[in-house]
Write a protein that holds these residues in place. Structure first.
Motif, PDB file in Angstrom:
ATOM      1  N   ASN A  59       0.811  -1.219   0.000  1.00 34.79           N
ATOM      2  CA  ASN A  59       0.000   0.000   0.000  1.00 34.79           C
ATOM      3  C   ASN A  59       0.843   1.268   0.000  1.00 34.79           C
ATOM      4  O   ASN A  59       0.311   2.370  -0.069  1.00 34.79           O
ATOM      5  CB  ASN A  59      -0.906   0.040   1.240  1.00 34.79           C
ATOM      6  N   ASP A  60       2.169   1.097   0.127  1.00 31.04           N
ATOM      7  CA  ASP A  60       3.063   2.247   0.199  1.00 31.04           C
ATOM      8  C   ASP A  60       3.344   2.733  -1.228  1.00 31.04           C
ATOM      9  O   ASP A  60       3.985   2.032  -2.011  1.00 31.04           O
ATOM     10  CB  ASP A  60       4.362   1.805   0.899  1.00 31.04           C
ATOM     11  N   ARG A  61       2.841   3.935  -1.533  1.00 33.03           N
ATOM     12  CA  ARG A  61       2.995   4.445  -2.906  1.00 33.03           C
ATOM     13  C   ARG A  61       4.455   4.596  -3.302  1.00 33.03           C
ATOM     14  O   ARG A  61       4.795   4.561  -4.473  1.00 33.03           O
ATOM     15  CB  ARG A  61       2.310   5.814  -3.043  1.00 33.03           C
ATOM     16  N   LEU A  66       1.266   0.608  -8.783  1.00 34.82           N
ATOM     17  CA  LEU A  66       1.025   0.071 -10.126  1.00 34.82           C
ATOM     18  C   LEU A  66       0.191   1.032 -10.967  1.00 34.82           C
ATOM     19  O   LEU A  66       0.279   1.029 -12.189  1.00 34.82           O
ATOM     20  CB  LEU A  66       0.336  -1.295 -10.032  1.00 34.82           C
ATOM     21  N   GLY A  67      -0.602   1.883 -10.289  1.00 35.21           N
ATOM     22  CA  GLY A  67      -1.436   2.842 -11.002  1.00 35.21           C
ATOM     23  C   GLY A  67      -0.604   3.755 -11.884  1.00 35.21           C
ATOM     24  O   GLY A  67      -0.887   3.929 -13.068  1.00 35.21           O
ATOM     25  N   SER A  68       0.447   4.328 -11.307  1.00 32.90           N
ATOM     26  CA  SER A  68       1.268   5.258 -12.087  1.00 32.90           C
ATOM     27  C   SER A  68       2.590   4.603 -12.484  1.00 32.90           C
ATOM     28  O   SER A  68       3.493   5.270 -12.974  1.00 32.90           O
ATOM     29  CB  SER A  68       1.539   6.520 -11.265  1.00 32.90           C
ATOM     30  N   GLY A  71       7.494   3.838  -7.994  1.00 33.60           N
ATOM     31  CA  GLY A  71       7.837   3.253  -6.707  1.00 33.60           C
ATOM     32  C   GLY A  71       9.138   2.470  -6.784  1.00 33.60           C
ATOM     33  O   GLY A  71       9.701   2.248  -7.863  1.00 33.60           O
ATOM     34  N   ALA A  72       9.616   2.057  -5.596  1.00 34.56           N
ATOM     35  CA  ALA A  72      10.932   1.426  -5.492  1.00 34.56           C
ATOM     36  C   ALA A  72      11.056   0.173  -6.363  1.00 34.56           C
ATOM     37  O   ALA A  72      12.078  -0.040  -7.009  1.00 34.56           O
ATOM     38  CB  ALA A  72      11.207   1.083  -4.028  1.00 34.56           C
ATOM     39  N   VAL A  73      10.005  -0.665  -6.381  1.00 36.17           N
ATOM     40  CA  VAL A  73      10.097  -1.926  -7.129  1.00 36.17           C
ATOM     41  C   VAL A  73      10.222  -1.648  -8.624  1.00 36.17           C
ATOM     42  O   VAL A  73      11.056  -2.243  -9.324  1.00 36.17           O
ATOM     43  CB  VAL A  73       8.858  -2.812  -6.837  1.00 36.17           C
ATOM     44  N   ILE A  74       9.397  -0.698  -9.108  1.00 36.85           N
ATOM     45  CA  ILE A  74       9.453  -0.341 -10.530  1.00 36.85           C
ATOM     46  C   ILE A  74      10.829   0.255 -10.861  1.00 36.85           C
ATOM     47  O   ILE A  74      11.413  -0.051 -11.910  1.00 36.85           O
ATOM     48  CB  ILE A  74       8.345   0.683 -10.875  1.00 36.85           C
TER      49      ILE A  74
END
Lengths: 297, 423
Positions: A59-61, A66-68, A71-74
């Motif tokens: 839930n941490d943006r 995934l919406g935009s 984030g760190a993973v992307i």
């Protein structure tokens, strides 16, 4: 009887190494997984919370949005593609070209030099390159000379990740050059000469003779680079503090913030578990690749 | 503490620190102190004067260590069971967490007497968690200061009293082709100080306390209004050197060099009292305090909240109630320790502080601002508990980056705040 004794002996000989691995690798890894299921307040096992930390991270943006697609993973995925791809591409190019010139040593030394610089120091050097003040930042100095307004490379969401990855590629390509250059040297000259006699162009002989023979070193390089990308932290911390507004955070940065700044071992360990989970497929691919190569070697 | 454990403790301290200190005398007592000032920083060097005075008085050695990255060091040391006996930390949020974990000794346990009489009630409250006093404010500083070069400020018409006057002054200066204001938004904490100063001056003390105390949602209209004023000022292409995108890639110290370096390109820099010593020690040693560098108070906005100050501080807390720790904490609360600080140009909020002892004009002016303020508020972002302390600066940076996302960002932050504050 003899084979049992043989096995016991082998076990005894490997025991010291096994113990070290258990104490310094397996046990901490298990503890990390356990910690990821705990609040981990004060960096201690405090209260079991199941998968709450993973839910919190999802839930941490700033960790994964995934919406935009941010984030760190992307960002880590972006690093994986661009950093590994660029290091390998440049490294292979330089290794292959340097092999054909008389001043090979000079070229290799130049590319290898950044490797002797710690990632934090490389970050500081590139901070100066990107500095927004045209009298400090060489990049903005060049733009200024061309009549372009200065760009805040590390302050813009659009450019910050690419700017940091470029600095990391500068620092990391040397290793690839050295390993692949050695691999290319190990390809027997007779093979190349034979190919030439058969009418192969230099490009063809590189593509069909050299490349297959250096496939293993290339896969080693890719795995090494990929793993170093998944745990990347230092250069991001030095260059952008994960900013602006978290736009350049990577998984390792989330781990750092949660664990060391916020004293929350649980969410921090959860980020570390995500790192381990992402690393496993790469390791498996690598192991399988070696197994596949073994019979032919 | 026995000699044996003293040796043990020394053994675990970093080698650089041990060599810097004379080893504890055999059988002598010692107290370990970890501060939030870097090992060779100005403040640490000045703090050593207090520890020397303490050792001279009691015979107890002080094993002093410091790091500007104190959170990492303190959290890991406490987790490893190697907590320093006394720590000096920059944020009440830090000791609130430790007090709630039961890791701290209260000032009552430590026998710190007369504490409530020596400090203003606001500082006593600030040092308390759920009504129990834990922390002594050892150092106070203003965060409502706009730094300038006095000669250039005088040429521009002198210190503006109101925000309108400040903006008009900058517009005039900008007309001559130079953008006067430096914003260092790459260091997101500087944005929290801009917001706090403007929120306190527009929404007033009650809403400020409610907002940072968890009673007022961050989506409140007063927050949106204050952010609009913040953005008009620091997001301006007319006043801000380089504009928004350059500000986002300029750090605190780089920005300071734009105003106080050897070839300044801008005129104004808003930040706390520590800015004076950073400018002189780290940016440009040729600066003469009061002549080349000075400050004026953050301009008033709403007349009913005129002459207000947002300030920060450093707080001493104890993880041990061993005798040396007790004596050291007791000493820190004395007028004597405050006077050693003052003699070295550091402001203590101890009531006994004598303003006439300050020789540095910048520190003297800061102390006067702090003591003469009609309204005082503590740095709100430093009060935020848990993850909010990290998330709030990040949120403000996101809003500054793209103001059209203000409502979204505030809503996302507030949902986290609601869970942290339990509302």
């Amino acid at each position: 009887m003899k084979s049992t004794r043989h096995k016991v002996g082998a076990f005894l000989f490997t025991l010291p190494a096994l113990l070290l691995l258990l104490v310094f690798l397996v046990y901490p890894a298990i503890l990390t997984v356990r910690m990821s299921l705990d609040t981990g307040a004060g960096l201690r096992l405090t209260k079991f919370v199941g998968l709450d930390n993973f839910r919190q991270l999802s839930n941490d943006r700033l960790f994964l949005d995934l919406g935009s697609m941010s984030g760190a993973v992307i960002n880590n995925a972006l690093w994986l593609v661009l950093y590994v791809g660029s290091c390998l591409g440049f490294g292979l190019l330089v290794a292959a070209l340097a092999d054909r010139v008389s001043y090979e040593r000079i070229v290799k030394t130049i590319f290898f030099a950044p490797l002797a610089i710690a990632a934090t120091a490389a970050g500081v050097i590139w901070l100066l390159v990107y500095a927004p003040q045209a009298n400090i930042g060489i990049l903005n100095g060049i733009l200024g000379a061309a009549g372009v307004d200065p760009v805040g490379w590390l302050g813009l969401r659009l450019t910050v990740n690419y700017a940091i990855i470029a600095a990391a590629v500068w620092a990391g390509t040397g290793l690839v050059v050295v390993i692949l250059s050695a691999a290319i040297k190990a390809v027997p000259d007779e093979l190349i000469e034979a190919a030439m006699l058969d009418g192969a162009s230099p490009r063809q002989s590189f593509r069909h003779i050299v490349m297959p023979l250096i496939a293993i070193p290339i896969s080693v390089v890719v795995v090494t680079l990929a793993i170093s990308v998944i745990k990347v932290f230092d250069i991001v911390y030095v260059m952008s503090h994960g900013g602006p507004s978290g736009a350049s955070r990577v998984i390792g940065y989330t781990y750092y913030v949660q664990t060391f700044e916020l004293d929350r071992g649980g969410p921090g360990a959860a980020a570390a578990v995500v790192m381990i989970l992402v690393t496993i497929p790469i390791m498996m691919l690598n192991v399988r690749r070696f197994q596949g190569q073994e019979p032919g070697q | 503490m026995t000699a044996v454990t003293t040796v043990g403790l020394v053994g675990m301290l970093p080698a650089s620190m041990v060599s810097a200190q004379s080893p504890a005398a055999a059988g002598g007592q010692s107290v370990t102190v970890l501060t939030d000032w870097g090992a060779d920083s100005t403040d640490q060097v000045k703090f050593e004067e207090i520890t020397k005075a303490f050792t001279a008085k009691t015979g107890i050695e002080v094993q002093l260590d410091g790091s500007s990255d104190i959170l990492t060091l303190l959290h890991t040391r406490v987790a490893a069971g190697e907590a320093p006996m006394v720590a000096i930390v920059p944020r009440p949020g830090i000791y609130a967490d430790y007090a709630n974990q039961g890791a701290l000794k209260s000032l009552d346990d430590l026998g710190v007497a007369g504490f409530a009489d020596a400090y203003q009630p606001a500082w006593v409250d600030l040092g308390s968690v759920a009504g129990v006093p834990y922390a002594i404010t050892v150092k106070a500083n203003s965060k409502s200061m706009i730094w300038d070069r006095p000669a250039d400020l005088a040429a521009a018409g002198g210190a503006p009293a109101t925000l309108d006057a400040f903006e008009a002054m900058m517009t005039t200066m900008a007309a001559s082709g130079k953008k006067p204001l430096v914003i260092t938004a790459k260091d997101s904490w500087t944005l929290t100080d801009w917001f706090e100063n403007i929120y306190f001056r527009t929404a007033g003390p009650q809403k400020y306390a409610d907002l940072f105390g968890g009673k007022l949602p961050f989506t409140d209209q007063s927050v949106v209004d204050a952010l609009a004023i913040v953005d008009k000022l620091i997001g301006s292409d007319v006043w801000v050197n380089g504009g928004r995108q350059i500000a986002l890639s300029t750090g605190y110290q780089d920005g300071l060099a734009e105003v106080f370096g050897t070839s300044p390109v801008a005129d104004f820099f808003m930040e706390g009292g520590f800015t004076g010593s950073v400018a002189i020690n780290d940016v440009n040693p040729a600066l003469v305090a009061g002549k080349d560098i000075a400050f004026f108070p953050f301009p008033d906005i709403d007349p009913q909240y005129a002459n207000s100050v947002v300030g920060g501080g450093d707080f001493a807390i104890a993880f041990s109630d061993a005798d040396p720790a007790k004596q050291f904490m007791q000493y820190l609360a004395t007028p004597e320790a405050a006077s050693v600080w003052a003699a070295n140009g550091v402001i203590s909020p101890n009531k006994s502080l004598d303003l006439t002892t300050f020789t540095d004009p910048l520190v003297k002016a800061e102390a006067e601002q702090l003591t003469s303020a009609k309204l005082f508020a503590f740095d709100g972002s430093d009060l935020l508990p848990g993850a909010l302390g990290d998330l709030w600066p990040t949120t403000l940076q996101g809003i500054y980056e793209d103001p059209s996302t203000t409502a979204d960002q505030l809503a996302a932050f507030d949902s986290q705040a609601a869970s942290e504050f339990g509302r």
